[in-house]
Scaffold this motif. Structure first.
Motif, PDB file in Angstrom:
ATOM      1  N   ILE A   1       0.851  -1.197   0.000  1.00 52.62           N
ATOM      2  CA  ILE A   1       0.000   0.000   0.000  1.00 52.62           C
ATOM      3  C   ILE A   1       0.881   1.240   0.000  1.00 52.62           C
ATOM      4  O   ILE A   1       1.785   1.397   0.823  1.00 52.62           O
ATOM      5  N   GLY A   2       0.622   2.143  -0.933  1.00 53.55           N
ATOM      6  CA  GLY A   2       1.382   3.387  -1.037  1.00 53.55           C
ATOM      7  C   GLY A   2       2.679   3.250  -1.826  1.00 53.55           C
ATOM      8  O   GLY A   2       3.386   4.226  -2.019  1.00 53.55           O
TER       9      GLY A   2
ATOM     10  N   SER B   1       9.366   1.673  -4.177  1.00 53.29           N
ATOM     11  CA  SER B   1       9.492   3.076  -3.815  1.00 53.29           C
ATOM     12  C   SER B   1       8.146   3.673  -3.423  1.00 53.29           C
ATOM     13  O   SER B   1       7.098   3.308  -3.962  1.00 53.29           O
ATOM     14  N   LYS B   2       8.183   4.608  -2.488  1.00 49.35           N
ATOM     15  CA  LYS B   2       6.974   5.328  -2.099  1.00 49.35           C
ATOM     16  C   LYS B   2       6.897   6.701  -2.763  1.00 49.35           C
ATOM     17  O   LYS B   2       5.920   7.412  -2.585  1.00 49.35           O
ATOM     18  N   ASN B   3       7.923   7.069  -3.522  1.00 54.62           N
ATOM     19  CA  ASN B   3       7.935   8.346  -4.222  1.00 54.62           C
ATOM     20  C   ASN B   3       7.251   8.160  -5.579  1.00 54.62           C
ATOM     21  O   ASN B   3       7.889   8.085  -6.624  1.00 54.62           O
TER      22      ASN B   3
ATOM     23  N   TYR C   1       6.607   7.977 -11.628  1.00 53.29           N
ATOM     24  CA  TYR C   1       5.700   8.204 -12.751  1.00 53.29           C
ATOM     25  C   TYR C   1       6.395   9.012 -13.846  1.00 53.29           C
ATOM     26  O   TYR C   1       6.286   8.681 -15.038  1.00 53.29           O
ATOM     27  N   ILE C   2       7.124  10.044 -13.458  1.00 52.99           N
ATOM     28  CA  ILE C   2       7.851  10.875 -14.432  1.00 52.99           C
ATOM     29  C   ILE C   2       8.917  10.046 -15.144  1.00 52.99           C
ATOM     30  O   ILE C   2       9.078  10.136 -16.366  1.00 52.99           O
ATOM     31  N   GLU C   3       9.642   9.222 -14.394  1.00 48.79           N
ATOM     32  CA  GLU C   3      10.656   8.360 -15.000  1.00 48.79           C
ATOM     33  C   GLU C   3      10.027   7.399 -16.006  1.00 48.79           C
ATOM     34  O   GLU C   3      10.561   7.183 -17.093  1.00 48.79           O
ATOM     35  N   ASN C   4       8.879   6.833 -15.648  1.00 50.61           N
ATOM     36  CA  ASN C   4       8.194   5.904 -16.538  1.00 50.61           C
ATOM     37  C   ASN C   4       7.719   6.621 -17.798  1.00 50.61           C
ATOM     38  O   ASN C   4       7.814   6.076 -18.900  1.00 50.61           O
TER      39      ASN C   4
END
Length: 134
Positions: free
Chosen positions: A13-14, A61-63, A68-71
């Motif tokens: 979760i998270g 990772s929790k960041n 998302y930006i890296e992906n």
């Protein structure tokens, strides 16, 4: 079994989880480890293990915004690679039917039919007209 699944779900979760970039890193790392161990080269296997570790650290990772930006960067880059590959492949398969020329005015690539002799070509982008042999 059910208890361990619930514990794992609570743990995740998270967290970001696996995405396309993480899967790419994981499979690339596994392929590098396999290939370089096959040829008994340690440095390549080490690079493969680093890719695998980065893949799992991204998944845990929790960041989430940063992952998302890296992906998204990976997806845009892989989309460009695929488009370039498809363009080269299409040119290869169509080289008997079509000839590729560039417009002398705007430098755009144009596709014209082969074996038609001298033809008048009109660029669809800048409307420049020129005569070429196909």
């Amino acid at each position: 079994m059910r208890n361990s699944r619930l514990k794992f779900q609570k743990f995740m979760i998270g967290r970001y989880g696996m995405d396309k970039f993480s899967m790419f890193l994981l499979y690339t790392g596994l392929a590098l480890v396999f290939l370089f161990n096959l040829f008994n080269l340690q440095i390549g296997g080490f690079i493969g293990w680093i890719a695998i570790i980065i893949s799992y650290s991204r998944a845990l990772s929790k960041n989430r915004p940063k992952r998302y930006i890296e992906n998204q960067k990976y997806l845009t880059l892989s989309r460009r690679w695929k488009q370039t590959f498809n363009q080269i492949r299409n040119k290869f398969y169509q080289h008997k039917q079509y000839k590729y020329m560039t417009c002398p005015n705007c430098k755009k690539k144009l596709r014209v039919p082969r074996k038609k002799g001298k033809i008048k070509i009109t660029c669809p982008h800048c409307k420049e007209k020129f005569i070429k042999k196909t």
